[in-house]
Design an enzyme around this catalytic site. Structure first.
Site, short mmCIF file in Angstrom:
data_model
loop_
_atom_site.label_atom_id
_atom_site.label_comp_id
_atom_site.label_asym_id
_atom_site.label_seq_id
_atom_site.Cartn_x
_atom_site.Cartn_y
_atom_site.Cartn_z
N GLU A 1 -5.10 -4.65 10.77
CA GLU A 1 -4.05 -3.63 10.93
C GLU A 1 -4.29 -2.86 12.22
OE1 GLU A 1 -2.21 -2.55 6.85
OE2 GLU A 1 -3.94 -1.28 7.15
N SER B 1 3.68 -2.11 10.28
CA SER B 1 5.13 -2.21 10.51
C SER B 1 5.71 -3.57 10.11
CB SER B 1 5.47 -1.87 11.96
OG SER B 1 5.14 -0.51 12.22
N ASN C 1 0.87 -1.18 0.00
CA ASN C 1 0.00 0.00 0.00
C ASN C 1 0.90 1.23 0.00
OD1 ASN C 1 -1.76 2.07 0.53
ND2 ASN C 1 -2.38 1.37 2.56
N TRP C 2 0.98 1.88 -1.14
CA TRP C 2 1.87 3.05 -1.27
C TRP C 2 1.29 4.30 -0.61
CZ3 TRP C 2 4.99 3.65 -6.49
CH2 TRP C 2 5.92 2.60 -6.59
N LYS C 3 0.04 4.25 -0.17
CA LYS C 3 -0.60 5.41 0.47
C LYS C 3 -0.39 6.67 -0.40
CE LYS C 3 -0.12 3.10 4.86
NZ LYS C 3 0.03 3.18 6.30
N GLU D 1 -6.72 4.82 8.16
CA GLU D 1 -6.44 6.23 7.85
C GLU D 1 -7.66 6.90 7.24
OE1 GLU D 1 -2.84 5.43 5.71
OE2 GLU D 1 -1.85 4.92 7.59
N GLY E 1 2.95 -1.18 4.21
CA GLY E 1 3.01 0.23 3.86
C GLY E 1 4.42 0.63 3.49
N GLY E 2 5.13 1.24 4.44
CA GLY E 2 6.45 1.82 4.18
C GLY E 2 7.42 0.90 3.47
N HIS F 1 -9.52 1.42 5.20
CA HIS F 1 -8.23 1.57 5.90
C HIS F 1 -8.43 2.49 7.10
CE1 HIS F 1 -4.07 2.50 6.74
NE2 HIS F 1 -3.74 1.46 6.00
N GLY G 1 2.99 2.29 10.78
CA GLY G 1 4.01 3.33 10.62
C GLY G 1 4.77 3.68 11.89
P1 13P Z 1 3.23 0.39 7.55
O1 13P Z 1 3.69 -0.94 6.96
O2 13P Z 1 3.97 1.56 7.00
O3 13P Z 1 3.18 0.32 9.03
O4 13P Z 1 1.72 0.61 7.05
C1 13P Z 1 0.80 -0.42 7.19
C2 13P Z 1 -0.44 -0.07 6.48
O5 13P Z 1 -1.19 0.79 6.90
C3 13P Z 1 -0.72 -0.78 5.22
O6 13P Z 1 -2.03 -0.55 4.79
#
Ligand code: 13P
Length: 260
Positions: free
Chosen positions: A167, A212, A11-13, A99, A233-234, A97, A173
């Site tokens: 999640e 993470s 997920n590149w957000k 977020e 994510g990251g 999500h 993050g």
């Molecule tokens: P991180 O891997 O950066 O913690 O993000 C997880 C996430 O929200 C994937 O949707």
């Protein structure tokens, strides 16, 4: 569910410009030398979906969107419809999500409505659930996540392919991850909720872990009972780290690690 093919989704957000497509290309170059034996997908921002789908066409990496509107079309300035994602080359869509639940007030019932619209357009949803730190500290993680699963799936979900992603909000993050026992407890609760909601079809839904995930912890997390893959994510932004997580999910590796 432990033996089935794992699903690793990036997920590149709100990251990634055209220049960053090089990372996606580097991923497929490595996978063309040694094809992945798990499902691999990338979910870039809406602006990159079509370009990434075109650049990676036929190379074993599926493309997904990060959200879609609950209505199939109409006067919703700034929104993306499920059909637009399909048209741009997406097969998957992340829904609910944290977020979006936290920042934009998305509710379980809105997520369920988006699910119906997404599957009608031919997308495979990845429905995200997860507790906040306060909810975990007050013993609400399992009931909260169970309620999110039950409320975020429409009645018709049993007849569609989709995944759930657990999640924990506090793990996203932050570099923090739940213990293996905590992941196992919540994933088992999600499996029970899926069976309660969908009947036998609920046994087949992949349950991903997200929050993470890194090359260093992916192997251990992917061993956990009922963990069917990862939503990353990251660590998905760079080909090298995402590829290492993909490799950690391959069946031979998972079986070897399980034997210690
Ligand atoms: P991180 O891997 O950066 O913690 O993000 C997880 C996430 O929200 C994937 O949707």
């Amino acid at each position: 569910m432990k033996q089935s093919v794992k699903m690793i989704v990036g997920n590149w957000k709100m990251n990634g410009l055209t220049a960053d497509l090089g990372e996606a290309r580097a991923l497929t170059e490595s996978l063309s030398d040694a094809p992945a034996s798990c499902r691999v997908a990338l979910c870039p921002a809406a602006t990159l979906v079509a370009q990434m789908a075109w650049a990676l066409k036929g190379q074993g990496v599926e493309i997904g969107g990060q959200d879609c509107h609950a209505e199939p079309k109409g006067a919703f300035t700034g929104s993306i419809s499920a059909a637009m994602l399909v048209d741009a080359g997406a097969r998957l869509v992340i829904l609910g999500h944290s977020e979006r639940r936290q920042g934009l007030g998305e509710t379980d019932s809105l997520v369920a409505a988006k699910f119906e619209t997404a599957v009608a357009a031919g997308l495979e949803p990845i429905v995200c659930v997860g507790e906040t730190l306060t909810q975990r500290e007050t013993g609400q993680a399992v009931p909260l996540v169970t309620a999110q699963v039950l409320g975020s799936l429409p009645d018709a979900a049993a007849s569609h392919a989709f995944a759930v992603a657990y999640e924990p909000v506090w793990a996203i993050g932050t570099g923090l991850t739940p213990t293996v026992a905590q992941i196992a407890e919540v994933h088992e609760a999600i499996r029970s909720a899926l069976v309660q909601r969908l009947g036998p079809a609920g046994t087949r839904v992949p349950i991903l872990y997200g929050g993470s995930v890194t090359p260093a912890n992916a192997g251990e997390i992917l061993q956990v009972a009922e963990v069917g893959g990862a939503l990353v994510g990251g660590a998905s932004l760079k080909a090298a780290s995402f590829l290492a997580i993909v490799r950690a999910a391959e069946p031979a590796r998972v079986a070897a690690d399980a034997q210690g």
